[in-house]
Design an enzyme around this catalytic site. Structure first.
Site, mmCIF file in Angstrom:
data_model
loop_
_atom_site.group_PDB
_atom_site.id
_atom_site.type_symbol
_atom_site.label_atom_id
_atom_site.label_comp_id
_atom_site.label_asym_id
_atom_site.label_seq_id
_atom_site.Cartn_x
_atom_site.Cartn_y
_atom_site.Cartn_z
ATOM 1 N N CYS A 90 28.366 78.200 45.634
ATOM 2 C CA CYS A 90 28.299 79.014 45.983
ATOM 3 C C CYS A 90 26.991 80.074 46.499
ATOM 4 O O CYS A 90 26.705 80.878 47.596
ATOM 5 C CB CYS A 90 29.579 80.401 45.791
ATOM 6 S SG CYS A 90 29.667 80.232 43.942
ATOM 7 N N GLU A 144 35.538 86.666 45.408
ATOM 8 C CA GLU A 144 34.597 86.341 45.870
ATOM 9 C C GLU A 144 34.766 85.155 46.776
ATOM 10 O O GLU A 144 35.561 84.218 46.588
ATOM 11 C CB GLU A 144 33.886 85.490 44.260
ATOM 12 C CG GLU A 144 32.319 84.728 44.672
ATOM 13 C CD GLU A 144 32.351 83.931 44.919
ATOM 14 O OE1 GLU A 144 31.451 83.501 46.181
ATOM 15 O OE2 GLU A 144 32.717 83.184 44.043
#
Length: 622
Positions: free
Chosen positions: A375, A341
């Site tokens: 994020c 990720e």
């Protein structure tokens, strides 16, 4: 049917009865003695099974209380020495920060909101970390043999600790990251509790053996997929949510039956050590070996020995794209699976029909949550050009009213500030308007704090660097557009594809945009809620990474699937090799005619299937 087969069939029927069916039968007794005997027999036969399930349910709901004191540095009354221009290596400029008997490598842990020194921590060597991995791996087989109820009990005990000591957990997270308490509750507490609840309620269901479909030729078989623990897994996690990012992979690994090594960011070594200490205290209180969870704090040179350790069977990485590429390459060298990720440049696509007044608060949270160090934070606000000034008039006063240190916390360090200032200035030189902020903020009471002023930049185009690079900062970037599909095409040409959100009055229009975005997750008329639902897979596409954690996909990713097939009526009906194809093969065309008939019987249709069956029978009895 033989007597043994009949008995097995009857017992199979009894086992298939649900408790509700048995109860209904007992409340409404059958009118014949033999039916009564069947119901009573069913109750006697299934009672031990349901009693076992009840005991497992009780064990799974057990919560073990343990005491885990808050470190003194997290107290609101604590004050440490303020370090001028603080960073991880401040001790190299000021040896007084080192302990008197210092040897080896160290890092300086400090509060980024004030620059106050927390501790100077000695880093383990590569050999030290190898021994940690070995301890975790040695403890894993016993943990893999625990029941789901025992694992659920550990997770419930961790949940009870979080609820009981939430103030301490938040204080530790805030001290090490500089975030506000409100941001800590949003990003650290709520998400972690959501993770625990999902795992406790769904973990066993997701990981228990799963029946798979069969073909006609295998109608006498049972096919299942079993999800077996991988062994020892590694999670390299980022600093922005030091509590949640550390606990989330731990919770999933424990439920899957794995041991886990967490490699935290050096930026949050102090808090990560305390958080994992709480998990270890819980494991010991529950009677388990705490070695199944290990914390590795190391610099990149040592981290590489961790990501290439052949004991590691899976690597989860959360961080930047350049480092993520290196981790993926290292994991490939040991054939370990990976979930990567990376960065995001999440857009909020605002349609002409959107109610701006209603969504203004959502957009403020999307841009300034955790000082933009999120994020899945909103990095781009795509606004119809004819409504850009309306958007600015609504949001600009709120951005200017934000209080640094109260509403918006600190950055993790001073390191990003120069880059952020350059990106803002470059955007302005290319025609963007800087309407608020755009530079470092010097806090009057915490002059060594790493603050960036809440910023609003308008008239940004998607070809500007500020619109192409992840900022990870409290910056609201407004991109006006004229045509929806043209704007979508430009977004699809971008490098990132983590999350996104769409706002509008028409569901059809919102779904058109959502389906056109190339990203792993989309919220309609909301921001980032796909992560609060832990039943949903989390991850991105393109330069935002690959693989998923959370949800069934993430939990099963910590296991290896094992296909298991067996006879449906074990030992009663077994697979034999038909005589026409048994070795040595009979002479003539008998094997060919038999197999050709079998193919048409199994996969043909109509007359061809009937003829195939007749050929099979004819050759079998010939």
């Amino acid at each position: 049917m033989s007597l043994e087969a009949a008995a097995r069939a009857w017992l199979s029927w009894l086992s298939a009865l649900t408790l509700g069916q048995i109860w209904a039968a007992l409340c409404n007794p059958p009118d014949t003695p033999w039916k009564t005997a069947l119901v009573v027999g069913a109750f006697i036969w299934t009672a031990p099974e349901y009693y076992g399930k009840f005991k497992a349910w009780r064990r799974g709901r057990k919560r073990v209380k343990f005491v885990y004191p808050m470190p003194k540095e997290a107290a609101s009354t604590w004050h440490g020495e303020v370090i001028p221009n603080p960073d991880l290596f401040a001790h190299t400029r000021n040896p007084a920060l080192l302990p008197s008997n210092a040897s080896g490598e160290y890092i300086t842990c400090y509060d980024p909101s004030s620059g106050e020194h927390i501790e100077t921590r000695r880093l383990p060597s590569a050999d030290d970390i190898a021994r940690q991995v070995a301890r975790a791996d040695a403890a894993q087989p016993k943990w893999a043999r625990t029941t789901f109820a025992q694992r659920a009990s550990v997770l419930r005990s961790i949940k009870a600790w979080i609820l009981r000591d939430m103030d301490s957990i938040v204080a530790v997270a805030c001290r090490d990251t500089g975030k506000t308490r409100v941001d800590a509750v949003f990003g650290e507490i709520l998400t972690t509790l959501a993770k625990i609840d999902w795992l406790v309620k769904n973990g066993e269901k997701v990981l228990k053996p799963e029946r798979r479909a069969l073909s006609l030729l295998l109608a006498h078989k049972i096919s299942e997929v079993h999800y077996e623990p991988l062994g020892t897994v590694l999670a390299c996690v980022s600093w922005n949510y030091s509590f949640h990012n550390a606990l989330s992979p731990i919770l999933a690994a424990l439920m899957a039956g794995d041991a886990i090594v967490v490699k935290c960011s050096e930026q949050v070594a102090w808090s990560s050590d305390w958080f994992l200490g709480g998990v270890k205290a819980c494991l010991r209180a529950c009677g388990h070996n705490a070695d199944i969870v290990q914390l590795a704090v190391c610099l990149p040179s040592v981290a590489e020995t961790l990501t290439t350790n052949p004991t590691i069977k899976h690597v989860t990485f959360i961080g930047s794209e350049p480092v993520g590429r290196k981790v993926a390459a290292a994991a490939a060298s040991i054939l370990a699976g990976t979930t990567i990720e990376l960065g995001g440049k999440d857009p909020a696509f605002i349609l002409p029909s959107a109610d701006m007044k209603f969504f203004a608060s959502t957009w403020m949270r999307g841009a300034f949550q955790s000082a933009g160090q999120n994020c899945i934070g909103v990095e781009l606000f795509l606004v119809p050009r004819v409504r850009q000034e309306e958007f600015i008039d609504l949001l600009l006063p709120r951005v200017k009213a934000l209080r640094v240190g109260t509403d918006v916390g600190a950055l993790i360090s001073h390191a990003p500030i120069a880059r952020l200032e350059r990106l803002v200035k470059d955007a302005e030189a290319s025609g963007a308007r800087i309407l608020a902020g755009g530079a470092q903020y010097i806090h009057p009471d915490k002059t060594q704090g790493a603050y960036f002023a809440p910023t609003l930049v308008a008239d940004v185009s998607l070809d500007m660097e500020i619109a192409r690079e992840e900022l990870f900062a409290p910056v609201m970037t407004v991109v006006p557009y004229d045509d929806i599909d043209e704007a979508l095409a430009k977004l699809r040409a971008g490098r990132f594809g983590l999350g996104g959100s769409v706002y509008g009055a028409s569901r059809k229009e919102c779904m058109h945009v959502a389906q056109s975005l190339q990203c792993g997750m989309v919220s309609l008329n909301d921001f980032g809620v796909f992560y609060l639902n832990q039943d949903m897979p989390f991850g991105g596409v393109k330069a935002s990474g690959y693989g998923r954690f959370a949800g069934p996909e993430g939990l099963r990713g910590l296991c290896y699937p094992k296909a298991v097939i067996e006879d449906r009526f074990f030992s009663l009906i077994r697979t034999s090799i038909p005589a026409p194809v048994d070795f040595p093969l009979p002479a003539g065309d008998k094997p060919w005619i038999f197999l050709r008939g079998l193919v048409f019987f199994a996969y043909g249709a109509g007359v061809a299937r009937v003829k195939g069956l007749l050929d099979v029978i004819r050759m079998a009895v010939a």
